[in-house]
Scaffold this motif. Sequence first.
Motif, PDB file in Angstrom:
ATOM      1  N   PRO A  30       0.797  -1.232   0.000  1.00  0.00           N
ATOM      2  CA  PRO A  30       0.000   0.000   0.000  1.00  0.00           C
ATOM      3  C   PRO A  30       0.826   1.278   0.000  1.00  0.00           C
ATOM      4  O   PRO A  30       0.436   2.268  -0.624  1.00  0.00           O
ATOM      5  CB  PRO A  30      -0.867  -0.107   1.259  1.00  0.00           C
ATOM      6  CG  PRO A  30      -0.411  -1.309   1.990  1.00  0.00           C
ATOM      7  CD  PRO A  30       0.460  -2.117   1.097  1.00  0.00           C
ATOM      8  N   GLU A  31       1.979   1.279   0.669  1.00  0.00           N
ATOM      9  CA  GLU A  31       2.807   2.486   0.684  1.00  0.00           C
ATOM     10  C   GLU A  31       3.370   2.774  -0.701  1.00  0.00           C
ATOM     11  O   GLU A  31       3.733   3.919  -1.001  1.00  0.00           O
ATOM     12  CB  GLU A  31       3.918   2.378   1.734  1.00  0.00           C
ATOM     13  CG  GLU A  31       5.041   1.407   1.420  1.00  0.00           C
ATOM     14  CD  GLU A  31       4.748  -0.048   1.807  1.00  0.00           C
ATOM     15  OE1 GLU A  31       3.578  -0.400   2.061  1.00  0.00           O
ATOM     16  OE2 GLU A  31       5.712  -0.842   1.845  1.00  0.00           O
ATOM     17  N   VAL A  34      -0.097   3.817  -3.215  1.00  0.00           N
ATOM     18  CA  VAL A  34      -0.596   5.184  -3.050  1.00  0.00           C
ATOM     19  C   VAL A  34       0.245   6.194  -3.840  1.00  0.00           C
ATOM     20  O   VAL A  34      -0.242   7.276  -4.180  1.00  0.00           O
ATOM     21  CB  VAL A  34      -0.688   5.567  -1.550  1.00  0.00           C
ATOM     22  CG1 VAL A  34       0.693   5.821  -0.968  1.00  0.00           C
ATOM     23  CG2 VAL A  34      -1.624   6.738  -1.337  1.00  0.00           C
ATOM     24  N   ALA A  44      -4.284   8.999  -5.910  1.00  0.00           N
ATOM     25  CA  ALA A  44      -4.659   8.352  -4.646  1.00  0.00           C
ATOM     26  C   ALA A  44      -4.071   9.116  -3.467  1.00  0.00           C
ATOM     27  O   ALA A  44      -2.960   9.647  -3.536  1.00  0.00           O
ATOM     28  CB  ALA A  44      -4.164   6.908  -4.630  1.00  0.00           C
ATOM     29  N   VAL A  45      -4.830   9.153  -2.381  1.00  0.00           N
ATOM     30  CA  VAL A  45      -4.354   9.765  -1.144  1.00  0.00           C
ATOM     31  C   VAL A  45      -4.357   8.760   0.006  1.00  0.00           C
ATOM     32  O   VAL A  45      -3.794   9.026   1.065  1.00  0.00           O
ATOM     33  CB  VAL A  45      -5.180  11.014  -0.766  1.00  0.00           C
ATOM     34  CG1 VAL A  45      -4.951  12.128  -1.779  1.00  0.00           C
ATOM     35  CG2 VAL A  45      -6.660  10.691  -0.639  1.00  0.00           C
ATOM     36  N   SER A  46      -4.995   7.615  -0.215  1.00  0.00           N
ATOM     37  CA  SER A  46      -5.066   6.599   0.831  1.00  0.00           C
ATOM     38  C   SER A  46      -5.274   5.231   0.191  1.00  0.00           C
ATOM     39  O   SER A  46      -6.102   5.092  -0.710  1.00  0.00           O
ATOM     40  CB  SER A  46      -6.237   6.912   1.776  1.00  0.00           C
ATOM     41  OG  SER A  46      -6.477   5.840   2.647  1.00  0.00           O
ATOM     42  N   VAL A  47      -4.526   4.236   0.649  1.00  0.00           N
ATOM     43  CA  VAL A  47      -4.697   2.857   0.181  1.00  0.00           C
ATOM     44  C   VAL A  47      -4.484   1.931   1.376  1.00  0.00           C
ATOM     45  O   VAL A  47      -3.491   2.056   2.095  1.00  0.00           O
ATOM     46  CB  VAL A  47      -3.678   2.489  -0.926  1.00  0.00           C
ATOM     47  CG1 VAL A  47      -3.786   1.016  -1.288  1.00  0.00           C
ATOM     48  CG2 VAL A  47      -3.874   3.366  -2.159  1.00  0.00           C
ATOM     49  N   ALA A  59      -9.267   2.184  -1.551  1.00  0.00           N
ATOM     50  CA  ALA A  59      -8.420   3.310  -1.952  1.00  0.00           C
ATOM     51  C   ALA A  59      -9.272   4.552  -2.124  1.00  0.00           C
ATOM     52  O   ALA A  59     -10.429   4.481  -2.536  1.00  0.00           O
ATOM     53  CB  ALA A  59      -7.691   2.987  -3.253  1.00  0.00           C
ATOM     54  N   CYS A  60      -8.683   5.688  -1.808  1.00  0.00           N
ATOM     55  CA  CYS A  60      -9.352   6.974  -1.966  1.00  0.00           C
ATOM     56  C   CYS A  60      -8.569   7.804  -2.976  1.00  0.00           C
ATOM     57  O   CYS A  60      -7.350   7.988  -2.834  1.00  0.00           O
ATOM     58  CB  CYS A  60      -9.414   7.709  -0.628  1.00  0.00           C
ATOM     59  SG  CYS A  60     -10.239   9.313  -0.743  1.00  0.00           S
TER      60      CYS A  60
END
Length: 158
Positions: A30-31, A34, A44-47, A59-60
């Motif tokens: 995820p790091e 994103v 993306a700002v969040s995963v 994911a956002c």
Amino acid sequence: MADQLSRPTLHMQRIFNAPRALLWAAWTRPEMVVAWLGPVEWPAVSVVQDLRVGGSYRACLKNAEDGRLLWQSGVYREIEEPSRLSFTFQWEDSHEDGEPVITLVTVIFEELAEGRTRMDFTHAELKSEESLAGHRHGWESTFGRLESWIGNQGNQRE
């Protein structure tokens, strides 16, 4: 069932100048996800990921101009490290052409000579031709961001 068979499918291939292990990590950590997920205008700002068959991800994406948020999520169906990843994909709110549907993404990584990797990408069971066009734009832009991110990883290794 007949409805799903008649729904549009997006198929794309792209060759990256990177080893398969890096592509696999880019999709499964995820790091890293994103850093490249989402088109240029919706990065993306969040995963978050629970990387196991039956595990989920969320994911956002955030609109770069007005700050609107788009959430997507799904469930992992197949995980065959480092060559195959399959998961459901669904927008959490209405997007493009109305109510969201559950779609299926499959990504296959094939190791090539000279440290390159072919990514075979399929996004199946899209809702409509409008959705197909929207996802084609989104994924093309997203994979351009992935290619740039990979290029930066190479610079950091040198």
